[in-house]
Design a protein around this motif. Structure first.
Motif, short mmCIF file in Angstrom:
data_model
loop_
_atom_site.label_atom_id
_atom_site.label_comp_id
_atom_site.label_asym_id
_atom_site.label_seq_id
_atom_site.Cartn_x
_atom_site.Cartn_y
_atom_site.Cartn_z
N PHE A 33 -22.52 -11.28 42.70
CA PHE A 33 -23.86 -12.16 42.80
C PHE A 33 -23.94 -13.46 42.47
N TRP A 37 -24.14 -16.97 44.30
CA TRP A 37 -25.08 -18.01 43.96
C TRP A 37 -24.53 -19.28 43.85
N GLY A 41 -25.81 -20.85 46.66
CA GLY A 41 -27.18 -21.30 45.81
C GLY A 41 -27.50 -22.71 46.03
N TRP A 76 -32.69 -11.79 36.15
CA TRP A 76 -32.97 -11.01 37.55
C TRP A 76 -33.39 -9.87 37.34
N PRO A 123 -31.14 -13.18 50.47
CA PRO A 123 -29.96 -14.17 50.25
C PRO A 123 -30.18 -15.05 51.37
N GLY A 153 -33.58 -14.18 44.89
CA GLY A 153 -32.55 -13.56 44.54
C GLY A 153 -32.88 -12.01 43.77
#
Length: 475
Positions: A33, A37, A41, A76, A123, A153
């Motif tokens: 993840f 990002w 991201g 998160w 996402p 996210g």
């Protein structure tokens, strides 16, 4: 690999620290993840410290803690709304039974599909918006973009938790695949069409967060009715964050309109070219962007007649928006609903079984909600003494899904031929010239309290901070 401190690194109310299997799954997924990002991201933002709202619990004191934090260090969390031991299924064939805490075998495939489809949108919108920080019209707006990004996210984490907790190896594979698809990718795109569209500029972003995040509100609200209690409780909490995304969209478009109206009054003109020459977005362009984002979003509700929608409802997997406030039998067998089709070159209504028309029911609820917000934009024009009004196009306009897919239709709902469509398309939808013009305005403004010339400042700042607060500290 270092292990995760579940109480500090991932705020949660699902006892993450006590589930070794889930810990291992998350420890495998979390680095992927972070890599995702960093790769796709928000571009160029790694060292920014952003004034973000972080959820650390579901109670009113805990779900909105503000402070400056680097986005890749954002906590998160995984939260479910508080459970109700007496909760019963209140629609479909299982009406009156206790809700499910585990996935029933016969509904496993459909539940997984629902969770994956919802999870895939989260996402995707981060990927669609990744370049926008480079052209932010103010530090205030930059912060709002980043807040939406981290919350998308977090919503991804919420769906991944459900997949890994309740779907075993299949769930772990689906969780991995959520980071492998990419918005707009030719070979491995996102599941739903609207999430493969580009978000090239800030007017598109505001329209996306107004309309497409509103689709999210209605889909999440329908899932919050689910007989699968962990899904219902998860999506209910997600709705608290979705409200901010829609606020960013509605207030953003409102501020664009306010600035345009101000310039129209200063110049005493409604001439689009003169408005553009003054560095503002003319109302015609705003209308065309509205037409595009609205029509793309209403396709997200799916085909107007759907056997899957009927199965999801009757099985108790997905209800209607505000199911509990409706005064029918919540089983719907034998009931009908009107949908549109084209017959002899004319739009006509026909009655179909309501169970098969539940996508259309949800779409119509969305339309009513969307129209109300457009009315609020028109109040800005009215207050400024500008006679023009923005309107949502007919729901048959520019559709790519269901019985209306590919039918050439004017924004008023009149069937047109290919020749008229080709002649009028650039009056109805953004043209390459429109996109190029809006792009030409997208210079970055990041000094606290300063705003680009095409947008008005907001009425107030975030969390009672002043508008010229340092919302982003650039590393």
């Amino acid at each position: 690999m270092s292990t995760i401190n579940y109480s500090e690194k991932i705020p949660n109310n699902v006892n993450l620290g006590e589930d070794r299997t889930l810990q291992r799954a998350l420890e495998g997924w979390q680095p992927n993840f972070i890599n995702w990002w960093d790769d796709v991201g928000p571009e160029g933002s790694t060292n920014h410290e952003v004034y973000l709202r972080t959820a650390v619990s579901v109670d009113p004191q805990g779900w909105a803690q503000f402070g400056h934090v680097k986005m890749r260090d954002y906590r998160w969390g995984i939260f479910l709304n508080p459970g109700d031991a007496n909760r019963e299924v209140h629609f479909g064939d299982h009406k009156g039974e206790k809700v499910w805490q585990d996935v029933p075998g016969e509904h496993r495939a459909n539940l997984r599909r629902i969770i994956v489809t919802q999870g895939d949108t989260e996402p995707a919108s981060v990927e669609q918006q990744r370049h926008l920080g480079l052209t932010a019209p103010s530090m205030y707006d930059l912060r709002n973009l980043f807040q939406i990004n981290v919350e998308e996210g977090r919503h991804l984490w919420a769906m991944v938790y459900l997949l890994q907790k309740h779907f075993g190896r299949d769930g772990r594979e689906e969780a991995d695949a959520l980071l492998q698809r990419t918005s707009g990718d030719d070979n491995n795109p996102r599941i739903l069409g609207a999430f493969n569209e580009k978000t090239p500029d800030w007017l598109a972003f505001f329209m996306f967060t107004y309309f497409t995040d509103r689709d999210g509100k209605f889909q999440l609200a329908a899932l919050a009715e689910s007989a699968f209690d962990p899904l219902a409780r998860t999506t209910k909490f997600m709705l608290t964050e979705e409200a901010h995304h829609m606020f960013v969209g509605e207030s953003g478009v409102s501020r664009v309109i306010a600035r345009t109206a101000q310039v129209m009054n200063e110049l005493k003109t409604d001439d689009a070219q003169k408005i553009r020459a003054a560095g503002c977005i003319d109302l015609g362009t705003i209308q065309r962007y509205l037409n595009f984002h609205y029509s793309v979003t209403i396709d997200l509700f799916g085909a107007d007649q759907s056997s899957n929608a009927a199965i999801f409802y009757s099985s108790g997997l997905k209800g209607r928006y505000e199911e509990g406030k409706r005064d029918d039998d919540h089983v719907l067998k034998g009931q009908t609903y009107k949908v549109l089709e084209v017959k002899d070159g004319q739009l006509v209504e026909k009655d179909v079984p309501m169970l098969n028309a539940l996508n259309e029911v949800l779409r119509d609820d969305f339309i009513k909600d969307s129209v109300a917000g457009v009315g609020r934009w028109n109040k800005v024009l009215e207050k400024a003494g500008i006679p023009t009004r923005l309107v949502v196009p007919h729901k048959a306009f520019n559709r790519q899904i269901g019985a209306l897919a590919g039918i050439k239709m004017s924004p008023e709902g009149r069937v047109v031929n290919d020749v008229e469509w080709a002649a009028k398309r650039d009056e109805w939808l953004p043209s390459s010239e429109d996109f190029a013009f809006v792009a030409s305005l997208m210079g970055r403004v990041i000094e606290p309290g300063k705003f680009a010339g095409w947008i008005a400042p907001p009425v107030m700042g975030i969390n009672r901070q002043p508008v010229d607060f340092e919302y982003v500290r650039f590393g």
